[in-house]
Structures are given as structure tokens and as C-alpha cells.
Design an enzyme around this catalytic site. Sequence first.
Site, PDB file in Angstrom:
ATOM      1  N   SER A 183       0.848  -1.193   0.000  1.00  0.00           N
ATOM      2  CA  SER A 183       0.000   0.000   0.000  1.00  0.00           C
ATOM      3  C   SER A 183       0.878   1.235   0.000  1.00  0.00           C
ATOM      4  O   SER A 183       2.077   1.164   0.301  1.00  0.00           O
ATOM      5  CB  SER A 183      -0.894   0.012   1.239  1.00  0.00           C
ATOM      6  OG  SER A 183      -0.147   0.396   2.387  1.00  0.00           O
ATOM      7  N   ASP A 184       0.303   2.376  -0.307  1.00  0.00           N
ATOM      8  CA  ASP A 184       1.021   3.619  -0.057  1.00  0.00           C
ATOM      9  C   ASP A 184       0.858   3.958   1.423  1.00  0.00           C
ATOM     10  O   ASP A 184       0.144   3.285   2.172  1.00  0.00           O
ATOM     11  CB  ASP A 184       0.504   4.745  -0.952  1.00  0.00           C
ATOM     12  CG  ASP A 184       1.594   5.767  -1.271  1.00  0.00           C
ATOM     13  OD1 ASP A 184       2.500   5.939  -0.439  1.00  0.00           O
ATOM     14  OD2 ASP A 184       1.537   6.384  -2.341  1.00  0.00           O
ATOM     15  N   PHE A 185       1.526   5.003   1.846  1.00  0.00           N
ATOM     16  CA  PHE A 185       1.642   5.349   3.260  1.00  0.00           C
ATOM     17  C   PHE A 185       0.251   5.525   3.895  1.00  0.00           C
ATOM     18  O   PHE A 185      -0.454   6.497   3.617  1.00  0.00           O
ATOM     19  CB  PHE A 185       2.442   6.639   3.399  1.00  0.00           C
ATOM     20  CG  PHE A 185       2.977   6.924   4.769  1.00  0.00           C
ATOM     21  CD1 PHE A 185       4.324   6.764   5.052  1.00  0.00           C
ATOM     22  CD2 PHE A 185       2.145   7.372   5.778  1.00  0.00           C
ATOM     23  CE1 PHE A 185       4.830   7.049   6.314  1.00  0.00           C
ATOM     24  CE2 PHE A 185       2.634   7.650   7.041  1.00  0.00           C
ATOM     25  CZ  PHE A 185       3.982   7.487   7.314  1.00  0.00           C
ATOM     26  N   GLY A 186      -0.150   4.568   4.727  1.00  0.00           N
ATOM     27  CA  GLY A 186      -1.406   4.680   5.448  1.00  0.00           C
ATOM     28  C   GLY A 186      -2.647   4.610   4.591  1.00  0.00           C
ATOM     29  O   GLY A 186      -3.751   4.934   5.061  1.00  0.00           O
ATOM     30  N   SER A 187      -2.513   4.154   3.346  1.00  0.00           N
ATOM     31  CA  SER A 187      -3.673   4.240   2.442  1.00  0.00           C
ATOM     32  C   SER A 187      -4.745   3.197   2.747  1.00  0.00           C
ATOM     33  O   SER A 187      -5.883   3.343   2.276  1.00  0.00           O
ATOM     34  CB  SER A 187      -3.224   4.115   0.982  1.00  0.00           C
ATOM     35  OG  SER A 187      -2.722   2.829   0.700  1.00  0.00           O
TER      36      SER A 187
END
Length: 732
Positions: A276-280
Amino acid sequence: MILRLAAALVLCILALPSLAQVPVAWKTGREAVVIEQRVEALLKRMTLDEKVGQLHLSGRGEGFNAARIREGRMGAVMNFVVPQEIADAQRAVRESRLKIPLIIGLDAVHGFSTYFPLPLGQASSWNPELIEEAAYWTGREAGAAGINWTFAPMVDISRDPRWGRVLEGAGEDPYLGSVVAAARTHGYQRGGVATTVKHLVGYGASEAGRDYNSTWIPTSQLFDVYLPPFKAAFDAGSMTAMAAFNALNGMPTTAHRELLTGLLRDKWKFKGFVVSDFGSITELRLHGIARDDAEAGRKALLAGIDMDMMGDVYDKHLAAEVKAGRVPLKALDEAVRRVLRVKFHLGLFERPDVDVAAAPKLMQTEEARQVARRAAGEGIILLKNANNTLPIAPSVKSVAVIGAMAVPEAERVWTDPAGLGRRVGQSLPDALKERLPADASVIYEPAFTRNCGTEFADKAAAIRAAAASDLVVAMLGEDCEFIGEAASRTNLGLPGVQQELLEALVATGKPIVLVLATGRPLVLTWADQHVAAIVQTFHGGTEGRAVIAEVLSGQANPAGRTPMSFPRSVGQIPVYYDHLPTGRPQKEHKRYESIYMDERNEPLYPFGFGLSYSRFTYANPRVDRANISLNGTAKVSVDVTNAGRRDGQEVVQLYIRQPVASRSRPVRELKGFKKLMIKAGETIAVTFDLPANQLGMHDDAGRYVVEPGDVEIYLGGSSLAETVTQITLTRP
């Protein structure tokens, strides 16, 4: 016997390349079979918590808990750059039950210790081999510090310079973007780090250029424009992928099963893992498709997200979701299998710890700096050069260099927390002093308090210096908070008070050379009308300012070409070369054409454009045959002459158009380019192979079709190429 074995072992060790040089790639044949067996054997030994742990990516900083490594509850870490800290994390792994090594990731986007131009600046070189070398040295230096995974390359196509992250990509074109994506993937992994092709998909098409915003892309355009660079990176061997923040056609890509599983795994047969992207993952709540983190984690995993970056969602909720039966154990196992597969293919189970003492010696080597110098030089774009202002003439006896950006800010405030001996490059004033004749003076005035140019330090001193000189070099542009992630802009002029300074410099009546260090194309309409010369750089890295001085002084001949169209006005955006034709008449009823009332349609500087101190001409376009089967290949040739007085590099570009097809085709599409050094007065016959199967398009269902019919071929030095020939595609 023991002594002979020991001696043989020593010889084997000495024969191996250093740790930082070990290339990584997907293993094949028997090696791949053995890896799958090892994955399955290890998976059978893992507890539920240990499986979930492999999908948990945490990062350096407040809240990081190394105890989770020792518990087997962490599969990867990020943002560690100090070799000793990485070695400590590796030791913690050996205290865990199964001792599964960590993947250690970092945004090594355009350098680690040696900095290369921003990726958009590297794309400006139109030199895939050089781009690959820059990625190689980035990977090699990062690998020497103990990093084995980079969150690059970013391959998002973008036609909107309002979006701050255009600096991380290769611009507006899918063909150039695909070539660059493959080159960077090869380079990083040859340098020893696994790549993460990102952001899948459509992130660069965010509405209004606003970061994280929704994207709406028709299926045909998705496959023709936005997906090709991703496919090129996977074909080049990229081991991981990152999902985008945005929603694509109403579905957040972090939960987009059709994309992450249907396309990526089922159709493209990708065998690595998706992060995932950061905290997505937790952001799925804000997107409105999950009530809580538990549901968000469930939807993400079942869609195809294998690793949770900095969200703690999998760590906190995934085991409970499995126990409750809402996430099948089979789905969890498959995600863990993909992570373990990458770790085995990377050789992490056999890799020794990072050599803390050796790491500093492998940073900023002379070889790396030479590549950085070449990359910076070949990416510099000469946009305007009225009256041959450049190179600086011998008659110029005094040069005023204006702008804080001419001196690296890091020279004033610099720390090296990793202890890697990082250094910054030469300042532009010092570099010019070395390269101009001894009787030419160079004075420097920063004008601004910081590189950002948001406030004046001493504007009056800068104006006095300019007025007293023969020539003014104003180095302006974007820095600080004006570029990168979360740096979308509606005003694409010079930030802060820089435009005010530029107008004051022009008012002195002295010739102005505007050197731009930006993260995107700016609107340069005023500058184009008022300054003598414009030199575009996209932040050239460690050696950038030294190479700018080489170009200004004439020691180097500029050879960069625009990877994005430069708009005349923000109101034109999106502006790009491969647009569709309209049905409006071109000669009659001008009032009702697809035009603006207050601005021209075309960009200020077109895609593929760049001036040189040489002059190139094109003649005698030809094909080896007029009719080409749909499964055949045409050979297209053109004679390119350097009609100037000095040797120079030209980027010979080939564009096509199919004027009649079952659906409207772009007015031009880039299908080939070659960058060549051509001596003054020399003519070179340049030949391209043009496979017919690369001249097709996708329909609304995503099916690729190549249709018979005439294909126009344009050859030249930009997307405005005027040398024309033609082929006809025929059925076999």
C-alpha cells in the site's frame, strides 16, 4: 582436507562482488522451483501472528518498536539510512523464532549519497542508458548502507504540471515513460535493490492536478496511456508494486480487485507483492468504502494489497479477521507467499549483515559522480537563446550571478546523520569562475534569504550587481515546499518574490540568462518575451551547478529535450502533444473552432523540444517498403545533418498517426527515438525498426487491436517534426 576447503572458501568469497554490487532479479529454472519449495516449507512453520507480521511495514521514528521484529511481527522497515541502525535491525531478526529477514525500504528516488537530477530531469536527457546508470549507482549506494528495496521508479504519466509530483516521473508520454521505467528498473536492480513500480494507477491524472484527488480515466485511455510504463517495468523485472492513493473511476485503488488481482496477477502474471502507499489502507474509511479499519484491512487484502505501509491495520486487525472467517486463511497465505517469494529471490536469507565500516567508502565514488555529471549535463534544456546570448561570449567581461539557488542551501546548513561523508556540489558562481576566461569577473548576490525565494535578503544589492555587469545569470525556480508530494499549485509562475526580482533585473537593460531549477514546467510566457536566454534544469543533483556552468560557458553543448509540454497559461492545462483531433473546420468559420479567445492552443514549448549550439536538419525520409503486414516490421530512415559549427547531440524522434481508423486516433504518437552525437558538418542516416504490432490501440473493453490502413510517419527534433513519409498496414 580442512585447510584445502578453507582456502577454496576464501577464494570464492574474494571472487564475489562487494555486497553493494550484487544484482537482484527473478530467479528462473531450477532455482525458482527450489525457492517455491522453500516458501512452502517456511509457510507451514508459521503461526497466524507470524504470517500477519510479514505483511506489516513499519518505519524509523517515534513509535517504532524493535521488539516486534524479535517477535516475528514485522516483515519490512523503511526510512532507515544509518548502516549501524540497519545492522541493529538485522540482529533483532536473528533473535526471532524463524529468523525471516526484513526487507529494508527507502525512497531512493534520485540518489542516496550521490544525487542525480530529479527523475523528470533524467527523462529530459532522453538517454535510457544514462538513466539506467543513474539508477544503478543509486541502488549500489543504498545497498552499501544495507537497504535492499527502493520505492521507485514512479512511472505515473501526467499531463498536468499543477501536480507537484510530476518531478518523480518521466512526463506526459507513454512511450518515453515506458522506456524510462524499464531503464530505471534495470538500473536499480542491477545495483542491488528491488524496485517498487508506483503508483498503480492513475495517480498522475488527479482532477485539477490536486494531489490525492480522484481520477477518471476511460478504459481505452487507461491502457493506451497510463498502464504501458507499469507493464514495461514489470517486463523489466520489477519485484514489487505500490498501489496509488487515488480512487480510479470511483474505486480507491487500494481496494481495486479488478486492477490488483484481475489485471496485475491474472492477466499480467505478476508474481511479486503489492504494498500500500503510506497509510492508504486506513484511508479507505475516508474514501467511504469501509466503516472501520478492520473492514478496510479486509477489503485491501482481498483486493490484492499484500503489505500495509505505516498503517498498522493488518498488524492490529488482520488476525482477528481471519479467526472470524471474514478473511480466508488461503488469502492470507497467498499474500505471505508473495512476500516470502520476493525475499528468497532477493537472496535475503543468505545475505550477510551490512558492513558498517565499509559503507562510507562506497559513497560518492568518482564513478558515481561522473555519471551524475553526465546525467545533469544531458538533461539541461535550452529553451530560448535570442541573438546567440549563449554560450557566454569572450567579450563579456563581467557576469552577475543572482539568486540564492545558485549556491546549494546545504552548503550553509548541512548535517550527515548517517555518517556517510555526503558532500554537496560546487556553487554556480564558483563553477563559472573556473570556466570563464581569467579576465572575466563573476560576482554573486543571493537576493533571497532562502532558495525558495519567498522573501528578499537584499534586493537592492542584487540590482546594483546586475546593473554593473555585462551579463546577468539569474538562477531561480522552485524549492522547499513548492515541489514534491502535497505541493499542488494553481499558479505556475515563479514562487514568492522571484518574478518581482526578474522584472527588476530585466529593467536594468542588461541581457538576462534565466536558469531554472524547478520540479515541473512553469508558465514562462513573460520570461520568454523579456529575457535573452532560458535554461531549464529539473534540479541537477550533486553535480548540477557545475554542469550548468559548462553549458553557459560553452564547454558543453545542451542536449536535453522537454519530457512535458510547457503551457502558455494555466488555463490551457492539460496541454499535451498526443491529443485527439476535433471535428471542427480548420480554414472556415474560425469563430467556431476548438480554440481559445485569449490564448493560442499550442504550448509555449512543445514536447520533445530543446535548442542546441548546433543546428540540425532532416532530409530524405524513406521506408524499406510501402506496404507492411500487420505482423511485420518497417524500416524507417532519415538523413540528419549537423549544419552548425560545433559537434552536438540530437534526439531524433519518430512519430506516427493513423488518420483513418475505427476510432479517433491521436494527431501524433511517439514510437521511437535515438540520441546521437553528430559532428559539425556530418550527415548520419538514422534508421528505426517500426513493428506494426506497436501501432495499435485499445478499445473500450481494454482489447488491443491493430488496424489496416495508412500510417503517417513524422521525423524530426520535437513533436512538431515536419519530415514526413508513410506506410500502409495490410492484413497478412
